[in-house]
Design a protein around this motif. Structure first.
Motif, PDB file in Angstrom:
ATOM      1  N   TYR A 193       0.834  -1.206   0.000  1.00 48.89           N
ATOM      2  CA  TYR A 193       0.000   0.000   0.000  1.00 48.89           C
ATOM      3  C   TYR A 193       0.868   1.255   0.000  1.00 48.89           C
ATOM      4  O   TYR A 193       0.629   2.192  -0.768  1.00 48.89           O
ATOM      5  N   GLY A 244       1.332   6.921  -6.521  1.00 48.62           N
ATOM      6  CA  GLY A 244       0.072   7.598  -6.836  1.00 48.62           C
ATOM      7  C   GLY A 244       0.080   9.073  -6.493  1.00 48.62           C
ATOM      8  O   GLY A 244      -0.554   9.878  -7.175  1.00 48.62           O
ATOM      9  N   ALA A 246       2.506   1.926  -3.376  1.00 41.68           N
ATOM     10  CA  ALA A 246       1.521   2.400  -4.347  1.00 41.68           C
ATOM     11  C   ALA A 246       1.116   3.843  -4.057  1.00 41.68           C
ATOM     12  O   ALA A 246       0.917   4.645  -4.982  1.00 41.68           O
ATOM     13  N   LEU A 280      -2.791   2.999  -4.761  1.00 42.26           N
ATOM     14  CA  LEU A 280      -2.687   3.867  -5.929  1.00 42.26           C
ATOM     15  C   LEU A 280      -3.812   4.900  -5.927  1.00 42.26           C
ATOM     16  O   LEU A 280      -3.582   6.090  -6.183  1.00 42.26           O
ATOM     17  N   ILE A 314      -2.338  -2.801  -3.509  1.00 49.45           N
ATOM     18  CA  ILE A 314      -1.708  -1.933  -4.510  1.00 49.45           C
ATOM     19  C   ILE A 314      -2.743  -1.024  -5.151  1.00 49.45           C
ATOM     20  O   ILE A 314      -2.521   0.193  -5.299  1.00 49.45           O
TER      21      ILE A 314
END
Length: 394
Positions: free
Chosen positions: A64, A71, A67, A120, A116
């Motif tokens: 997490y 992001g 990502a 993101l 993920i």
């Protein structure tokens, strides 16, 4: 009197529109904060269900974070290049979808994929929250940001306690379903509060990025963020796992985490009017010292009092590093590059957490304590250097 009625109606509509437009970003941020505070509490149950080693569990946590780090940069760039509201909405949908994938996961691989996708989406919409809030409340943007920060702090404080007291009996998956539900509400509110006065996307202008890379004090502050948030993230990862290994109930774990976030929220409010003054240097120096003081108490025994004191110290360290570091990053950011600077602020915080968890997840306490102490020493040096840069700029 009748001739003034249309004006009254227009004024009422105009006043209501900003309030409605604020709700969507705030609700989305509530879902974002819930993930941040609940997942550490859920790690022991996830580890048990999938029979994971501590190293594999670290990947559940770090997938997490990685990502999000990616992001954030994507969301910051797209938010400037395209319609901010639409980019924000896409991020919220991605975050909700990832949360549902995690809740439905029956294998470790699907769990990682869900994390993920969730990360993101969170990375895309999270840096756009303050932008949408200030657009919606252009006359009083400060009030909107204060409301945002206050709600975030108290959600962070009470979400673990709420889960431990009311939702824990339904299993860890219910938390991700609830997070997805909150994100869906945010998306619905966002689409129901479309306004015609949203600014057009900034076509952009040529920026001298060499100036950005030459901003030495800015990068020193990024390193400060990397070290302090790395230490705090490792604490958040290790605390519930260690307590679970010592047969501490989820309700007690939630209580300790709630104390940490309540301390962060309360102290942040007290420090809000001090970060612009000469006390900034002292506040930034206090952060690594508080973290170093709180970390050993986690392993000093199973005394609830010591655990609470540990959470108070680390929560205070988070408060002392959060606002001051953001303040300096905005100050040192080259002209026209504040958005990319704040995006990198979030990225360095996440990458610091990823590195700390990845390298220290399987490490014995003595070595972890040395690593955390070294990281905090670097943060203290960075605080002194960055504040010296402020004096040189005056």
């Amino acid at each position: 009197m009748t001739s003034h009625m249309p004006d009254i109606e227009k004024t009422a509509s105009t006043a209501a529109s900003p309030r409605k437009a604020i709700f969507g970003p705030i609700v989305a941020n509530v879902a974002f904060v819930m993930e941040l505070t609940l997942v550490p509490l859920l790690l022991p149950a996830i580890q048990m269900q999938f029979d994971l080693s501590i190293g594999a569990l670290a990947w559940v946590f770090n997938a997490y974070g990685i990502a999000v780090a990616i992001g954030v940069l994507l969301g910051g760039w797209c938010g400037d290049a395209f319609n901010t509201r639409k980019v924000f909405g896409y991020g919220v949908v991605c975050f909700a979808a990832g949360s549902l994938v995690v809740a439905a996961a029956e294998s470790f691989e699907m769990l990682i994929i869900g994390r993920i996708v969730q990360g993101l989406g969170a990375g895309i919409f999270s840096p756009l929250v303050p932008i949408l809030l200030t657009q919606a409340a252009s006359l009083k943007p400060g009030r909107a940001l204060i409301v945002w920060g206050s709600i975030s702090g108290y959600v962070a404080a009470f979400a673990p306690l709420f889960y431990g007291s009311f939702l824990g009996q339904y299993g860890w998956k219910i938390a991700f379903i609830f997070i997805a539900f909150m994100a869906a509400i945010a998306w619905s509110i966002l689409n129901g509060s479309q306004t015609d006065d949203a600014p057009a996307p900034d076509p952009g202008r040529t920026k001298d990025y060499s100036e950005f890379f030459r901003a030495r004090n800015l990068w020193v502050t990024f390193l400060y963020v990397f070290c302090t948030y790395g230490s705090i993230t490792y604490y958040l990862f290790r605390l519930p796992v260690w307590l679970s290994e010592n047969d501490v109930e989820a309700t007690s774990v939630g209580f300790v985490l709630s104390i940490m976030w309540l301390t962060f929220s309360g102290l942040s409010t007290l420090l809000r009017n001090m970060v612009d003054g000469p006390r900034l240097r002292v506040i930034m120096l206090a952060a690594p010292l508080l973290i170093v003081a709180g970390f050993p108490l986690l392993y000093s025994g199973d005394s609830l009092l010591l655990l609470v004191l540990s959470s108070v110290l680390v929560g205070s360290g988070l408060a002392c590093s959060n606002a001051p570091s953001t303040q300096l990053i905005l100050k040192f950011a080259p002209k026209g590059m504040r958005a990319v600077s704040t995006s990198l602020d979030i990225t360095f915080a996440r990458v610091g957490g990823i590195a700390a968890v990845a390298f220290l997840a399987d490490t014995e306490f003595a070595y972890a304590a040395i690593a955390i102490g070294g990281s905090c020493l670097i943060a203290a040096i960075c605080a002194l250097t960055a504040n010296k840069g402020i004096a040189e700029d005056r």
